[in-house]
Scaffold this motif. Sequence first.
Motif, mmCIF file in Angstrom:
data_model
loop_
_atom_site.group_PDB
_atom_site.id
_atom_site.type_symbol
_atom_site.label_atom_id
_atom_site.label_comp_id
_atom_site.label_asym_id
_atom_site.label_seq_id
_atom_site.Cartn_x
_atom_site.Cartn_y
_atom_site.Cartn_z
ATOM 1 N N UNK A 91 2.724 -7.292 3.494
ATOM 2 C CA UNK A 91 3.958 -6.720 3.996
ATOM 3 C C UNK A 91 3.554 -5.852 4.949
ATOM 4 N N UNK A 92 2.518 -5.114 4.880
ATOM 5 C CA UNK A 92 1.977 -3.881 5.688
ATOM 6 C C UNK A 92 0.556 -4.247 5.814
ATOM 7 N N UNK A 93 0.016 -3.566 7.078
ATOM 8 C CA UNK A 93 -1.324 -3.648 7.167
ATOM 9 C C UNK A 93 -2.114 -2.667 6.143
ATOM 10 N N UNK A 94 -1.560 -1.778 5.532
ATOM 11 C CA UNK A 94 -1.952 -0.698 4.789
ATOM 12 C C UNK A 94 -1.422 -1.064 3.298
ATOM 13 N N UNK A 95 -1.998 -1.766 2.345
ATOM 14 C CA UNK A 95 -1.489 -1.940 1.153
ATOM 15 C C UNK A 95 -2.418 -1.200 0.047
ATOM 16 N N UNK A 96 -3.225 -0.196 0.170
ATOM 17 C CA UNK A 96 -4.041 0.274 -0.632
ATOM 18 C C UNK A 96 -3.503 0.849 -1.988
ATOM 19 N N UNK A 97 -2.087 0.762 -2.030
ATOM 20 C CA UNK A 97 -1.509 1.206 -3.221
ATOM 21 C C UNK A 97 -1.220 0.251 -4.436
ATOM 22 N N UNK A 98 -1.615 -1.004 -3.861
ATOM 23 C CA UNK A 98 -1.543 -2.146 -4.820
ATOM 24 C C UNK A 98 -2.531 -2.395 -5.531
ATOM 25 N N UNK A 99 -2.821 -2.908 -6.774
ATOM 26 C CA UNK A 99 -3.906 -3.139 -7.562
ATOM 27 C C UNK A 99 -4.208 -4.576 -8.063
ATOM 28 N N UNK A 100 -5.103 -5.244 -7.792
ATOM 29 C CA UNK A 100 -5.291 -6.728 -7.942
ATOM 30 C C UNK A 100 -5.006 -6.749 -9.505
ATOM 31 N N UNK A 101 -5.341 -5.982 -10.587
ATOM 32 C CA UNK A 101 -5.066 -6.232 -11.810
ATOM 33 C C UNK A 101 -3.782 -6.489 -12.154
ATOM 34 N N UNK A 102 -2.753 -5.876 -11.476
ATOM 35 C CA UNK A 102 -1.362 -6.139 -11.794
ATOM 36 C C UNK A 102 -0.973 -7.773 -11.306
ATOM 37 N N UNK A 103 -1.932 -8.369 -10.647
ATOM 38 C CA UNK A 103 -1.662 -9.598 -10.420
ATOM 39 C C UNK A 103 -2.354 -10.727 -11.356
ATOM 40 N N UNK A 104 -3.200 -10.239 -11.997
ATOM 41 C CA UNK A 104 -3.950 -11.220 -12.643
ATOM 42 C C UNK A 104 -3.395 -11.696 -13.864
ATOM 43 N N UNK A 162 -7.279 -2.913 14.958
ATOM 44 C CA UNK A 162 -7.684 -2.723 13.451
ATOM 45 C C UNK A 162 -8.646 -1.549 13.361
ATOM 46 N N UNK A 163 -9.326 -1.016 14.252
ATOM 47 C CA UNK A 163 -9.958 0.181 14.189
ATOM 48 C C UNK A 163 -9.106 1.281 14.138
ATOM 49 N N UNK A 164 -7.887 1.190 15.045
ATOM 50 C CA UNK A 164 -7.044 2.417 14.995
ATOM 51 C C UNK A 164 -6.297 2.520 13.470
ATOM 52 N N UNK A 165 -5.846 1.321 13.035
ATOM 53 C CA UNK A 165 -5.295 1.363 11.654
ATOM 54 C C UNK A 165 -6.188 1.942 10.516
ATOM 55 N N UNK A 166 -7.542 1.967 10.765
ATOM 56 C CA UNK A 166 -8.587 2.414 9.807
ATOM 57 C C UNK A 166 -8.517 3.851 9.964
ATOM 58 N N UNK A 200 -7.407 -10.845 2.083
ATOM 59 C CA UNK A 200 -7.753 -10.228 3.217
ATOM 60 C C UNK A 200 -6.754 -10.221 4.289
ATOM 61 N N UNK A 201 -5.694 -10.143 3.939
ATOM 62 C CA UNK A 201 -4.416 -10.206 5.018
ATOM 63 C C UNK A 201 -4.280 -9.040 5.755
ATOM 64 N N UNK A 202 -4.817 -7.676 4.781
ATOM 65 C CA UNK A 202 -4.460 -6.539 5.356
ATOM 66 C C UNK A 202 -5.751 -5.801 5.529
ATOM 67 N N UNK A 203 -5.506 -4.747 6.454
ATOM 68 C CA UNK A 203 -6.523 -3.738 6.801
ATOM 69 C C UNK A 203 -7.070 -3.113 5.398
ATOM 70 N N UNK A 204 -6.261 -2.735 4.696
ATOM 71 C CA UNK A 204 -6.322 -2.108 3.145
ATOM 72 C C UNK A 204 -5.604 -3.030 2.276
ATOM 73 N N UNK A 205 -6.276 -3.947 1.539
ATOM 74 C CA UNK A 205 -5.738 -5.080 0.829
ATOM 75 C C UNK A 205 -5.265 -4.637 -0.657
ATOM 76 N N UNK A 206 -5.870 -3.261 -1.357
ATOM 77 C CA UNK A 206 -5.646 -2.893 -2.413
ATOM 78 C C UNK A 206 -7.015 -2.676 -3.191
ATOM 79 N N UNK A 207 -6.732 -2.363 -4.723
ATOM 80 C CA UNK A 207 -7.862 -2.053 -5.415
ATOM 81 C C UNK A 207 -8.176 -3.497 -6.117
#
Length: 489
Positions: A151-164, A244-248, A188-195
Amino acid sequence: MFEWRRAAAAASLLALGLSACATTGGAGAKPRTPAAKPAEKVEIKPLPKGLDGAASSGFPSTYSPLPSKATAIVGATVLTATGDQIESGVVFVSGGKIVSVGGADTPIPADVAVIQAKGKWLTPGIIDAHSHLGVYPSPGVQARSDGNEATDPNTAQVWSEHSVWPQDPGFNRARAGGVTTLLILPGSANLFGGRSVTLKNVPSTTMQGMKFPGAPYGLKMACGENPKRVYGGKGRTPSTAMGNVFGFRKAWIDAADYTRKWDDYRAKVQKGEKADAPKRDLQLETLSGVLKGEILVQNHCYRGDEMAVMIDIAREFGYKITMFHHAIESYKVGALLAKEDICSATWASWTGFKMESLDGIDANAALLWKAGACVVIHSDDPIMTQRLNQEAAIAMTAGNKLGYGISRAEAIKWITANPAKAMGIGDKTGSIAPGKAADLVIWNRDPFSVYAQAEQVYIDGALTYDRHDPKYQPKSDFELGQTGQGAFN
């Protein structure tokens, strides 16, 4: 507060009166300065838990090892993943830990269970450093496609454990292939996919019951084609490599600012000064954890030149990349990766399926090893995770065709000790050494043979899979009623 001020005023007047009496008639006497008003005490109330900006450790593990007993495994060829191959070895485990490792003359305590494993091979449990089990479970239906929060190039706020989904049958199938520990990553859809989250591969009704105690979190990042395809197709940034690099870079600038605000706030509180706490931001909190070295960077990246760019970004903002994932062109920058102490998680036989994988070669891992870099063989697949030993064998054989002479004692590290290192758990598991967790696999033959099968799998010294005993072939709740067998029936 009013009573305090009135008392202070009275005290001040009394002080002035005494001062006048003291100086009356005293030639040359200097008038005294009234006493300074004491500073008002600032009461600093701690923020409620969850709002204090220090909750990045997240949700606690409830993992508890299955029952085990003191056991000696004797007679097997032992690959320790510390560089040794021991013929007719003896490995003694107790309390879920490895106690001793040695040759045939290694003493065995009395009154312990003895497993005769002559003609068989013993290795550490396999560790899959790139898995989507549980977040893309079987059956592969849209209702449980929970690996990409696209939903956004940066979703560092989501955690994979909450989808397991712990009932994914893939966990049981991976265990039958010798896998004892997994790093579960977002997609790997996003620049930052989450934890990411590290799991013990044990049957459990909850994610928390699988969560590896004390394992650090990872942050999934992705360079290359995927973020461009996902967001460029929507007419959004990024749509190019430079996007990509700008987003990082923008994200790390924001994270550094967020980190400074919280550091300033805590410094003032420590001094007893009045301070307003910043608002907690879950996205920036994860990135801040990386900048502080608390969260490891797991970076999806195929091309060697893009790996070099990602290393430059890491240098600019002062964080470290722990591992490049897929890393098909790592052989082109092996010396750089060795210098930076960055592992590469790769395949041997998966190449050419998109442009950024076009230059993949079977000898990628071997060339990395020759350059002195850290090699990891991973799956990224629910089928390959069942035969990571075979994928490592392909990579080893490709190198030996080049004359490298890679031994089994070295290649076994690629699926055990090295992924443990890259996941931050190398001090706990990944090798057969005293003090490490008794995560072990007994194979019916050389594990680098295409005919090899895991006969028994131990996690923390407890038998969790036995190919010849249905009692140790657990089924997930999802499979109950389909096979007529329950877990550990």
